[in-house]
Design a protein around this motif. Structure first.
Motif, PDB file in Angstrom:
ATOM      1  N   TYR A  18      35.630   3.302 -13.209  1.00 52.85           N
ATOM      2  CA  TYR A  18      37.045   2.965 -13.291  1.00 52.85           C
ATOM      3  C   TYR A  18      37.890   4.126 -12.776  1.00 52.85           C
ATOM      4  N   ASN A  19      39.188   3.847 -12.573  1.00 48.89           N
ATOM      5  CA  ASN A  19      40.159   4.817 -12.040  1.00 48.89           C
ATOM      6  C   ASN A  19      39.778   5.337 -10.655  1.00 48.89           C
ATOM      7  N   ASP A  20      38.940   4.581  -9.933  1.00 49.89           N
ATOM      8  CA  ASP A  20      38.486   4.966  -8.584  1.00 49.89           C
ATOM      9  C   ASP A  20      37.698   6.271  -8.581  1.00 49.89           C
ATOM     10  N   CYS A  21      37.183   6.672  -9.747  1.00 50.07           N
ATOM     11  CA  CYS A  21      36.442   7.929  -9.807  1.00 50.07           C
ATOM     12  C   CYS A  21      35.001   7.779  -9.319  1.00 50.07           C
ATOM     13  N   LYS A  81      34.618   6.722  -6.303  1.00 52.12           N
ATOM     14  CA  LYS A  81      34.824   6.944  -4.865  1.00 52.12           C
ATOM     15  C   LYS A  81      34.926   8.434  -4.578  1.00 52.12           C
ATOM     16  N   GLY A 139      39.840  10.468  -2.013  1.00 47.33           N
ATOM     17  CA  GLY A 139      41.074  10.256  -2.765  1.00 47.33           C
ATOM     18  C   GLY A 139      41.354  11.359  -3.770  1.00 47.33           C
ATOM     19  N   TYR A 149      42.784  12.821  -7.267  1.00 47.20           N
ATOM     20  CA  TYR A 149      42.810  12.285  -8.630  1.00 47.20           C
ATOM     21  C   TYR A 149      43.730  13.125  -9.506  1.00 47.20           C
TER      22      TYR A 149
END
Length: 636
Positions: free
Chosen positions: A523-526, A528, A531, A533
């Motif tokens: 979750y939270n694009d973590c 990937k 990006g 954060y």
């Protein structure tokens, strides 16, 4: 996170239903049975049971259960869980047989990870069958709790219903405390076959819940199959021999074999580390990990200060399980970065891998190490509640000579918690029980620092944040946490600041808790590697990056250390893996989770069925993250 089961239940009343005239088509001759508050209704149609639900906004997640209760001794095909969604209102349970009894009820959650609040049920009897449309009903007065769905088993062969396409099988075993262990199984000839008996773990009986998924007319259903045959445990622990794995053994035996039951109460015990023995007290630690993961973390307190495994003497220690991290090194590598590369910190804890036994039972590969605490060997400050020196040299000892440790902690679960003007949640870690004057002093120090950071002169080195924050520690903390994309570092939890009265500034650190880093979260694009954060999510750092001088410090520090970081990626990861290689074989025999998605593992965890595949995933993620940051930090 803390898990609290709601004690309130929903009361269902029977409402009479009307039969339409016989001239109407049979599929319209349905009768609705509604709960008192209208949250759930049941009707019979040609397709099966038509279930309609309306859920209050206070609930964040739901399940709809349909249980066949015709034969209480039957061990299969007893319980369906429809994949309920908050946005969808109607569901069809198609597997209705004439004369069979069913219970239909909602399972309500106050949050996606909370314990369920089980509603009371509406009990229905299919007077007709599939394709017919009559129901009888009565109201059941029994309340259901999670423990009601745990049953014993030894082995299980379950036939999957015909005319359905079987989807991936998942299984888990549950204690009364909601701990999970994934059994070994195989899928043969439309049967799920458990390949081994389970054993007793931590002195508690385990129960089976086994789910499989299948498609029916385009809808996905989940069936939970329960076998209530008594367990016949076999103890495989006697074959575990970790003394030749190259890392130390820690053996802890509690007084009279007493269970370590919670995170609040210490249990007296003896701890043997290699050849040395210590009198200790031990209790659980952790938030969501304690309630949902069977491989627990522990706090240890020695009867008197001592050196352990070569660390400087102290009383407080910790055992970290790394249950969700199937490489077992995410914490180790993150702390390596803090000690060897981005190391502008006064102190950070250190750890060593060990083989842990509790009451003579092997429980896996752990990290043993230093807990965050205040003393000369760790965080060396004078606490505000124990003033002894005139730190400021103003010829008097007063509250301004005192320091403290804060955790940014959205749970706000300590003795003293407060929120800043920027809605940052702070929990005081030390001192543990400040008086009113000390609380006021601590809040005022945060207010002054935050006001300077968000004030009109925040870039001014004398009036702005630099007068209140140790900028070098903020830069290094940022680079470590942005690089490993630690999900909690988005201003949620396990973020520590030390106020040191000697310089009157807040210092970032010590570091803590990195099992959910380096792409190991969904979750939270973590998950990937690309990006920002911290830079965008963390309110203080978002403000810091508005200052070109801070951006330049970050760029300069990265440029200075990136070669060391790249070398560590190429060499240190392999060294860490090699150190625990032999031990890991026993760990994953004990915890058979390779190839199993353990919350919150990212997508693809079920395909990584060996430790090597998990390490390969970690290495590739690290390299991609390094390359992305190297490019993007130049653009600040």
């Amino acid at each position: 996170m803390e898990i609290k089961t709601k004690k309130s239940v929903l009361f269902f009343l029977f409402l009479s239903f009307c039969i339409s005239c016989s001239s109407l088509p049979k599929q319209n001759q349905d009768s609705w049975i509604y709960s008192k508050d209208g949250m759930i209704g049941v009707s019979a149609t040609k397709e099966g049971l038509l279930i309609r639900k309306k859920v209050s906004s206070k609930y964040k997640d739901i399940d709809i259960h349909v249980e066949n209760i015709t034969d209480s001794k039957k061990t299969d095909d007893t319980l369906f869980i429809l994949e309920a969604k908050l946005s969808k209102n109607e569901y069809v349970y198609p597997f209705v047989k004439k004369g069979q009894k069913y219970k239909v009820y909602l399972v309500l959650y106050t949050s996606p990870t909370s314990s369920a609040v089980y509603s009371k049920t509406v009990e229905v009897v299919a007077a007709g069958g599939l394709g017919e449309s009559s129901l009888k009903s009565k109201v059941s007065e029994k309340s259901y709790k999670a423990a009601d769905w745990t049953v014993n088993f030894d082995e299980l062969n379950i036939k999957i219903p015909e005319k359905v396409e079987a989807l991936p099988v998942t299984g888990y075993v549950v204690t009364k405390k909601d701990s999970f262990y994934h059994p070994d199984y195989e899928f043969l000839d439309k049967k799920i076959v458990l390949k081994q008996n389970m054993r007793q773990i931590r002195g508690k009986t385990f129960y089976l819940r086994l789910n499989y998924y299948f498609d029916y007319n385009g809808d996905t259903y989940r069936q939970r199959l329960i076998n209530n045959k008594e367990n016949q445990f076999t103890d495989t622990n006697k074959e575990v021999k970790t003394d030749k794995t190259g890392i130390s053994e820690i053996r802890i035996n509690t007084l009279n074999g007493k269970e370590i039951a919670d995170r609040e109460r210490y249990v007296k015990a003896k701890m043997k580390v290699d050849s040395k023995e210590y009198d200790i007290e031990i209790r659980g630690r952790g938030n969501s990990s304690w309630g949902s993961m069977p491989k627990h973390n522990y706090n240890i307190k020695l009867a008197k200060k001592a050196q352990v495994l070569g660390f400087k003497e102290n009383k407080k220690w910790v055992l970290i399980s790394n249950y969700t991290d199937k490489t077992l090194i995410r914490n180790t590598f993150s702390f390596y970065l803090a000690h060897k590369i981005f190391n502008n910190f006064a102190w950070n804890p250190d750890f060593k891998p060990v083989n842990l036994y509790l009451n003579d039972e092997y429980v896996g590969t752990y990290l043993f190490g230093e807990r965050i605490s205040v003393n000369k060997n760790r965080v060396d400050i004078q606490l505000v509640d124990s003033l002894k020196k005139d730190i400021n040299r103003d010829k008097k000892i007063d509250i301004n000579d005192g320091g403290f440790i804060l955790e940014i902690n959205r749970r706000e679960d300590e003795e003293f918690n407060f929120r800043s003007a920027q809605d940052v949640s702070f929990s005081l870690k030390e001192p543990e029980k400040p008086n009113w004057e000390q609380q006021k002093y601590i809040k005022e120090k945060i207010k002054m620092a935050e006001s300077a950071l968000f004030g009109k002169d925040f870039k001014d080195p004398k009036k702005g944040y630099a007068a209140y924050l140790d900028v070098d520690s903020f830069v290094d903390w940022y680079l470590i946490n942005e690089f490993n994309k630690n999900v909690d570092s988005g201003w949620y939890s396990s973020i520590y600041l030390v106020y040191d009265p000697k310089d009157g500034k807040f210092h970032m650190g010590p570091l803590w808790d990195y099992d959910l880093s380096f792409g190991n979260v969904n979750y939270n694009d973590c998950d990937k590697a690309e990006g920002f954060y911290i830079k965008t999510r963390n309110v203080w750092f978002a403000q810091l990056f508005k200052d070109p001088a801070f951006c330049k410090k970050v760029q300069a520090r990265w440029k200075q250390k990136k070669a060391d970081l790249k070398k560590a990626l190429d060499t240190e990861v392999d060294k860490m893996i090699l150190e625990i290689k032999e031990s890991s074989y026993y760990n994953f025999e004990r915890w058979q989770i390779l190839g199993v998605s353990v919350w919150p593992n990212p997508d693809g965890a079920e395909k990584r069925r060996t430790m090597k595949s998990e390490i390969d995933y970690l290495k590739k993620w690290m390299l991609r993250r390094f390359e992305w940051m190297d490019e993007q930090l130049n653009k600040l």
